[in-house]
Design an enzyme around this catalytic site. Structure first.
Site, PDB file in Angstrom:
ATOM      1  N   GLY A   1     -12.318   9.205 -10.142  1.00 17.96           N
ATOM      2  CA  GLY A   1     -10.876   9.330 -10.266  1.00 17.96           C
ATOM      3  C   GLY A   1     -10.522  10.588 -11.032  1.00 17.96           C
ATOM      4  O   GLY A   1     -11.339  11.105 -11.801  1.00 17.96           O
TER       5      GLY A   1
ATOM      6  N   GLN B   1      -5.392  16.403 -16.071  1.00 19.83           N
ATOM      7  CA  GLN B   1      -6.764  16.850 -16.345  1.00 19.83           C
ATOM      8  C   GLN B   1      -7.040  18.234 -15.761  1.00 19.83           C
ATOM      9  O   GLN B   1      -7.994  18.896 -16.163  1.00 19.83           O
ATOM     10  CB  GLN B   1      -7.779  15.848 -15.776  1.00 19.83           C
TER      11      GLN B   1
ATOM     12  N   CYS C   1     -15.005   9.503 -19.014  1.00 19.88           N
ATOM     13  CA  CYS C   1     -13.888  10.334 -18.572  1.00 19.88           C
ATOM     14  C   CYS C   1     -14.393  11.748 -18.345  1.00 19.88           C
ATOM     15  O   CYS C   1     -15.145  12.275 -19.172  1.00 19.88           O
ATOM     16  CB  CYS C   1     -12.798  10.323 -19.642  1.00 19.88           C
ATOM     17  N   LEU C   2     -13.973  12.363 -17.238  1.00 21.34           N
ATOM     18  CA  LEU C   2     -14.405  13.735 -16.946  1.00 21.34           C
ATOM     19  C   LEU C   2     -13.922  14.711 -18.019  1.00 21.34           C
ATOM     20  O   LEU C   2     -14.492  15.781 -18.175  1.00 21.34           O
ATOM     21  CB  LEU C   2     -13.885  14.175 -15.570  1.00 21.34           C
TER      22      LEU C   2
ATOM     23  N   HIS D   1      -7.195   3.614 -15.811  1.00 21.06           N
ATOM     24  CA  HIS D   1      -7.660   4.789 -16.558  1.00 21.06           C
ATOM     25  C   HIS D   1      -6.853   6.035 -16.147  1.00 21.06           C
ATOM     26  O   HIS D   1      -6.383   6.786 -17.001  1.00 21.06           O
ATOM     27  CB  HIS D   1      -9.162   4.989 -16.290  1.00 21.06           C
ATOM     28  N   GLU D   2      -6.684   6.225 -14.834  1.00 22.58           N
ATOM     29  CA  GLU D   2      -5.999   7.433 -14.348  1.00 22.58           C
ATOM     30  C   GLU D   2      -4.507   7.388 -14.659  1.00 22.58           C
ATOM     31  O   GLU D   2      -3.907   8.399 -15.026  1.00 22.58           O
ATOM     32  CB  GLU D   2      -6.229   7.629 -12.846  1.00 22.58           C
TER      33      GLU D   2
ATOM     34  N   HIS E   1      -3.778   8.438 -18.099  1.00 22.94           N
ATOM     35  CA  HIS E   1      -3.776   9.900 -18.263  1.00 22.94           C
ATOM     36  C   HIS E   1      -2.368  10.475 -18.095  1.00 22.94           C
ATOM     37  O   HIS E   1      -2.006  11.446 -18.756  1.00 22.94           O
ATOM     38  CB  HIS E   1      -4.687  10.564 -17.215  1.00 22.94           C
TER      39      HIS E   1
END
Ligand code: CO
Length: 193
Positions: free
Chosen positions: A46, A51, A111-112, A153-154, A157
């Site tokens: 995701g 991000q 998380c990226l 999660h996304e 963000h």
């Protein structure tokens, strides 16, 4: 294929509350394409627009397993199949909103934008997410397990919330200490250069 740079914690942009999308134009479609490319290349399941430095309420998600594509695909024809397979589970969601939730799940999350760190995070169990696709049509998904976790999660963000914020106090402090230690090492490395 265009990759965008993924912002890394503690970049302050990751703390921004993103604006709803008002119009789907060429730039926005390009952003969606780039976000999917960037997510697959990372690789991740995701990615949210902030991000990659865009404060718009957009996420991309793909939780389908990708292991099978590593088989004996080598001719040009097979490469196309691989490309198609890669995007099989792609969901692009504009202005996503959780309109229903039930129960709780606990599972490991990363998380990226905080590479290399994982922690168990408590999330809602089953959720219903609504939003718009790239054609501007309303779409909805019922999600559970990993699918539910990634959506939450996304969408977090988009409100400047990171998974580390969802941890209990002690767990969060321990993880933050580890992250800061790792960041400190990075800074030292650059300071020497
Ligand atoms: Co993330």
């Amino acid at each position: 294929m265009a990759l965008r740079k993924i912002l890394i914690y503690p970049d302050s942009f990751l703390r921004k509350k993103c604006e709803p999308v008002e119009e789907i134009d060429g730039d926005l479609l390009e952003l969606l394409d780039d976000m999917a490319d960037t997510m697959y290349a990372a690789p991740g399941v995701g990615l949210a627009a902030p991000q990659v430095g865009v404060d718009k309420r957009i996420i991309v998600v793909d939780v389908l397993p990708r292991g099978e594509k590593d088989g004996e695909l080598d001719s040009e024809e097979d490469d196309e199949v691989e490309e198609e397979y890669d995007r099989r589970g792609l969901i692009e969601l504009i202005n996503p909103e959780i309109v229903f939730s039930e129960g709780e799940i606990i599972g490991e999350e990363g998380c990226l934008s905080i590479p290399g760190f994982l922690s168990d995070v408590k999330r809602k169990g089953v959720i219903t997410v609504e939003g718009y696709n790239r054609e501007g049509e309303p779409v909805g998904y019922e999600a559970e397990e990993l699918f539910s976790r990634v959506f939450q999660h996304e969408i977090d963000h988009l409100d400047g919330v990171l998974f580390i914020d969802r941890l209990g106090r002690l767990k969060r402090e321990l993880l933050l200490r580890k992250i800061e230690k790792a960041l400190g090492k990075e800074q030292k490395k650059y300071a020497v250069l």
